[in-house]
Scaffold this motif. Structure first.
Motif, PDB file in Angstrom:
ATOM      1  N   LEU A  41     -58.377  -1.183 -51.873  1.00 48.40           N
ATOM      2  CA  LEU A  41     -58.936  -2.326 -52.374  1.00 48.40           C
ATOM      3  C   LEU A  41     -57.980  -2.746 -53.831  1.00 48.40           C
ATOM      4  N   GLY A  42     -56.548  -2.677 -53.809  1.00 46.17           N
ATOM      5  CA  GLY A  42     -55.835  -3.193 -55.325  1.00 46.17           C
ATOM      6  C   GLY A  42     -56.533  -2.288 -56.238  1.00 46.17           C
ATOM      7  N   VAL A  43     -57.149  -2.753 -57.966  1.00 46.74           N
ATOM      8  CA  VAL A  43     -57.623  -1.728 -58.520  1.00 46.74           C
ATOM      9  C   VAL A  43     -58.541  -0.539 -58.360  1.00 46.74           C
ATOM     10  N   GLY A  44     -59.347  -0.690 -56.711  1.00 50.24           N
ATOM     11  CA  GLY A  44     -60.325   0.274 -56.317  1.00 50.24           C
ATOM     12  C   GLY A  44     -60.009   0.771 -55.249  1.00 50.24           C
ATOM     13  N   ARG A  45     -60.260   1.398 -54.948  1.00 51.47           N
ATOM     14  CA  ARG A  45     -61.119   2.304 -53.309  1.00 51.47           C
ATOM     15  C   ARG A  45     -62.525   2.348 -52.527  1.00 51.47           C
ATOM     16  N   VAL A  46     -61.973   1.433 -51.485  1.00 47.34           N
ATOM     17  CA  VAL A  46     -63.355   2.150 -51.214  1.00 47.34           C
ATOM     18  C   VAL A  46     -63.377   2.946 -49.794  1.00 47.34           C
ATOM     19  N   VAL A  47     -64.256   4.226 -48.950  1.00 46.00           N
ATOM     20  CA  VAL A  47     -64.019   5.192 -48.616  1.00 46.00           C
ATOM     21  C   VAL A  47     -65.108   4.859 -48.108  1.00 46.00           C
ATOM     22  N   LEU A  48     -65.006   4.902 -46.029  1.00 47.56           N
ATOM     23  CA  LEU A  48     -65.836   4.473 -45.429  1.00 47.56           C
ATOM     24  C   LEU A  48     -66.217   6.053 -44.702  1.00 47.56           C
ATOM     25  N   LEU A  49     -67.676   5.956 -45.127  1.00 52.63           N
ATOM     26  CA  LEU A  49     -67.814   7.939 -44.593  1.00 52.63           C
ATOM     27  C   LEU A  49     -68.515   7.535 -43.544  1.00 52.63           C
ATOM     28  N   PRO A  50     -68.706   9.276 -42.667  1.00 51.45           N
ATOM     29  CA  PRO A  50     -69.131   9.310 -41.249  1.00 51.45           C
ATOM     30  C   PRO A  50     -70.693   8.422 -41.361  1.00 51.45           C
ATOM     31  N   MET A  51     -71.198   8.657 -42.676  1.00 53.62           N
ATOM     32  CA  MET A  51     -72.448   7.911 -42.048  1.00 53.62           C
ATOM     33  C   MET A  51     -72.877   6.794 -41.668  1.00 53.62           C
ATOM     34  N   ILE A  52     -71.542   5.963 -42.179  1.00 51.05           N
ATOM     35  CA  ILE A  52     -71.759   4.720 -41.864  1.00 51.05           C
ATOM     36  C   ILE A  52     -71.293   4.593 -41.230  1.00 51.05           C
ATOM     37  N   TRP A  53     -69.881   5.062 -40.487  1.00 48.07           N
ATOM     38  CA  TRP A  53     -70.023   5.208 -39.613  1.00 48.07           C
ATOM     39  C   TRP A  53     -71.127   5.066 -37.950  1.00 48.07           C
ATOM     40  N   ALA A  54     -71.903   5.941 -38.593  1.00 49.47           N
ATOM     41  CA  ALA A  54     -73.375   6.907 -37.901  1.00 49.47           C
ATOM     42  C   ALA A  54     -74.347   5.665 -37.415  1.00 49.47           C
ATOM     43  N   LEU A  55     -74.410   4.463 -39.137  1.00 54.96           N
ATOM     44  CA  LEU A  55     -74.733   3.463 -38.673  1.00 54.96           C
ATOM     45  C   LEU A  55     -75.005   2.476 -37.622  1.00 54.96           C
ATOM     46  N   LEU A  56     -73.720   2.101 -38.011  1.00 52.52           N
ATOM     47  CA  LEU A  56     -72.808   0.831 -37.416  1.00 52.52           C
ATOM     48  C   LEU A  56     -72.781   0.976 -36.040  1.00 52.52           C
ATOM     49  N   ILE A  57     -72.576   2.251 -35.434  1.00 55.96           N
ATOM     50  CA  ILE A  57     -72.323   2.712 -34.184  1.00 55.96           C
ATOM     51  C   ILE A  57     -74.353   2.378 -33.290  1.00 55.96           C
ATOM     52  N   GLY A  58     -74.802   3.234 -34.322  1.00 50.78           N
ATOM     53  CA  GLY A  58     -76.603   2.538 -33.934  1.00 50.78           C
ATOM     54  C   GLY A  58     -76.637   1.260 -33.407  1.00 50.78           C
ATOM     55  N   LEU A  59     -76.431   0.482 -34.610  1.00 51.35           N
ATOM     56  CA  LEU A  59     -76.620  -0.880 -34.868  1.00 51.35           C
ATOM     57  C   LEU A  59     -75.964  -1.535 -34.129  1.00 51.35           C
ATOM     58  N   VAL A  60     -74.091  -1.263 -33.061  1.00 47.11           N
ATOM     59  CA  VAL A  60     -73.982  -1.639 -32.550  1.00 47.11           C
ATOM     60  C   VAL A  60     -74.681  -1.621 -30.886  1.00 47.11           C
ATOM     61  N   LEU A  61     -74.979  -0.593 -30.543  1.00 43.59           N
ATOM     62  CA  LEU A  61     -75.953  -0.423 -29.231  1.00 43.59           C
ATOM     63  C   LEU A  61     -76.839  -1.433 -29.442  1.00 43.59           C
ATOM     64  N   GLY A  62     -77.739  -1.036 -30.288  1.00 49.13           N
ATOM     65  CA  GLY A  62     -78.862  -1.954 -30.617  1.00 49.13           C
ATOM     66  C   GLY A  62     -78.660  -3.415 -30.136  1.00 49.13           C
ATOM     67  N   LEU A  63     -77.372  -3.855 -30.535  1.00 50.73           N
ATOM     68  CA  LEU A  63     -77.594  -5.261 -30.335  1.00 50.73           C
ATOM     69  C   LEU A  63     -76.447  -5.542 -28.595  1.00 50.73           C
ATOM     70  N   LEU A  64     -76.234  -4.404 -28.776  1.00 49.31           N
ATOM     71  CA  LEU A  64     -75.712  -5.053 -26.814  1.00 49.31           C
ATOM     72  C   LEU A  64     -76.893  -4.155 -26.004  1.00 49.31           C
ATOM     73  N   ASN A  65     -78.136  -4.199 -26.363  1.00 44.10           N
ATOM     74  CA  ASN A  65     -78.939  -2.939 -25.560  1.00 44.10           C
ATOM     75  C   ASN A  65     -79.236  -3.998 -24.042  1.00 44.10           C
ATOM     76  N   LYS A  66     -79.177  -5.256 -23.889  1.00 46.00           N
ATOM     77  CA  LYS A  66     -79.475  -6.131 -22.788  1.00 46.00           C
ATOM     78  C   LYS A  66     -77.917  -5.573 -21.928  1.00 46.00           C
ATOM     79  N   ARG A  67     -76.769  -5.931 -22.053  1.00 47.68           N
ATOM     80  CA  ARG A  67     -75.912  -4.882 -21.625  1.00 47.68           C
ATOM     81  C   ARG A  67     -75.541  -3.960 -21.507  1.00 47.68           C
ATOM     82  N   LEU A  68     -75.944  -2.555 -21.497  1.00 47.97           N
ATOM     83  CA  LEU A  68     -75.556  -1.215 -21.625  1.00 47.97           C
ATOM     84  C   LEU A  68     -76.523  -0.507 -20.082  1.00 47.97           C
ATOM     85  N   PRO A  69     -75.984   0.369 -19.821  1.00 51.64           N
ATOM     86  CA  PRO A  69     -76.147   1.217 -18.954  1.00 51.64           C
ATOM     87  C   PRO A  69     -77.716   1.230 -19.683  1.00 51.64           C
ATOM     88  N   SER A  70     -78.704   1.785 -18.695  1.00 49.33           N
ATOM     89  CA  SER A  70     -80.245   2.431 -18.729  1.00 49.33           C
ATOM     90  C   SER A  70     -80.137   3.480 -19.721  1.00 49.33           C
TER      91      SER A  70
END
Length: 444
Positions: A41-70
């Motif tokens: 990001l220009g003067v600096g950088r951001v590192v998306l670590l595995p912990m952020i992937w884990a949080l986002l994947i869990g959130l997406v599963l919760g948000l798509l609750n009604k559209r996913l298989p049992s």
């Protein structure tokens, strides 16, 4: 309730437990396999670590609750269960940090006053950065509740007792709580990683600033800072743990007697200047008023807590192997020691009638195990040193992600203004504490 209904309820709860742990195991392993993603990001950088992937994947599963298989549907009860497991699993992270602190107590003593005074940064930083912006955006008394602290459970209790949760101040602290719960870990991880990449502050000062008094947010910030300075990862975690312990204990009283009165006075002084000509915008009264499915949050007994520590320990072993190449058998003794420290601390907490927070007892036990004058301290430190604290963070934020979807309806009703103010308050806590800590670190 009939016997048949009780059995059905027990079976349903057991099914939710199996589902949540199975999903968490897969998500955490997948996230470690994906690894970190650096973004320049220009003067600096951001590192998306595995912990952020884990949080986002869990959130997406919760948000798509009604559209996913049992098997992938995460119902409201399961989301509350994930939150309960998270609260228990964070004890493992606290114990790991305590083990790091114990061996570094002589070094920490050199900046003892720095650890105490940087807590003042935690208290006033959120007000300095959040309050003016809140008033400029037209937020009125809600600004007091949203900016006097990072709004964790002690903040809710303090404001609820002083003003009542139905007051503007109560709605403000609730907004801060929901914002911090939902996106606080992501935000503080990105902010801490970016600030760290600028090389303005000493890594240990950043570590002290990361001890904000929230387990998940501290874990996220420490992970981001350590990713930028891997050669000092253990030291960063050590200083963050010490700062977080002070924030959890002394910080509660400082919040009650210093930051809340200061927020009230700041509002009275600044509102006529910054908010006089602003159209009032309040947090909606109906943050929790809409009809929702009634779910009683599960309470974990000792047996379930022990089971959760063992299962999360297994997740840590797998993540430690995938992400950091440490054979599971090599790291197993260290994980068992961490679980033992948590178990002993939890039993003391219950035995002393919960007069002191469990995190304090667990921290004290863990620190004692690696204190230089404790027998076999070096051996304990060597065994637990094979367990990467970054590998421990990923399972924690996995459960955080699986629990977050339940808070989305309330989050949507908060409005963008209060969300901006809440995030600025969190940023102020981290930055102000880091600035104060910087002057003490250079004296070491």
């Amino acid at each position: 309730m009939s016997t048949e209904m009780q059995r059905a309820k027990t079976a349903l709860n057991l099914g939710s437990v199996v589902q949540i742990f199975a999903l968490a195991l897969v998500i955490a392993a997948l996230s470690e396999w994906l690894g970190p993603l650096p973004i320049e990001l220009g003067v600096g950088r951001v590192v998306l670590l595995p912990m952020i992937w884990a949080l986002l994947i869990g959130l997406v599963l919760g948000l798509l609750n009604k559209r996913l298989p049992s098997p992938l549907k995460i119902g409201l009860y399961s989301q509350h269960l994930a939150a309960a497991i998270l609260s228990s699993a964070l004890f493992l992270f606290i114990a790991k940090l305590g083990l790091l602190v114990g061996g570094s107590l002589p070094q920490l003593a050199q900046v003892g006053w720095g650890l105490v005074l940087q807590e003042l940064g935690n208290l006033v930083g959120c007000i300095m950065l959040g309050m003016p912006v809140a008033l400029l955006l037209g937020i009125k008394r809600e600004a007091i509740g949203a900016t006097f602290s990072i709004g964790r459970e002690p903040g809710l209790a303090i404001v609820g007792e002083r003003f009542g949760m139905d007051s503007p101040e109560g709605r403000g602290v609730l907004a801060e709580y929901i914002t911090g719960t939902l996106i606080g870990a992501i935000f503080i991880s990105v902010l801490a990683g970016f600030v760290s990449s600028l090389n303005i502050f000493h890594p240990l000062a950043l570590g002290m600033g990361a001890g904000v008094g929230s387990g998940s947010m501290t874990a996220a910030a420490v992970g981001a800072i350590a990713a930028q300075h891997p050669e000092m990862a253990d030291q960063i975690a050590t200083f963050a743990a010490a700062a977080n312990l002070i924030a959890t204990t002394v910080g509660t009283y400082l919040t009650l007697f210093i930051s809340l009165p200061l927020a009230v006075r700041a509002y009275r002084f600044l509102e006529p200047i910054l908010g006089r000509n602003r159209k009032a915008v309040a947090v909606e009264q109906s943050v929790t008023a809409e009809p929702q499915e009634t779910v009683h949050a599960p309470v974990l007994g000792l047996g379930m807590r022990l089971a959760s520590w063992l299962l999360v320990g297994a997740m840590v072993l797998i993540g430690n192997r995938i992400g950091y190449g440490v054979p599971m058998l090599d790291a197993l003794p260290g994980v068992l020691i961490i679980i033992l420290a948590v178990l002993v601390g939890d039993l003391i907490y219950v035995g002393t009638r919960r007069k002191l927070p469990a995190v304090c007892w667990i921290s004290f036990i863990a620190m004692a195990m690696t204190f230089p004058h404790t027998p076999y301290a070096a051996e304990v430190a060597a065994m637990t040193g094979k367990v990467s604290f970054l590998a421990m963070i990923t399972p924690m934020l996995t459960f955080a992600g699986l629990s977050l979807a339940k808070d989305i309806p309330a989050f949507r009703r908060l409005g963008w203004r209060i969300v901006v103010v809440s995030l600025l308050a969190n940023a102020g806590v981290f930055l102000a504490a880091t600035v104060i800590a910087q002057s003490f670190v250079h004296t070491m």
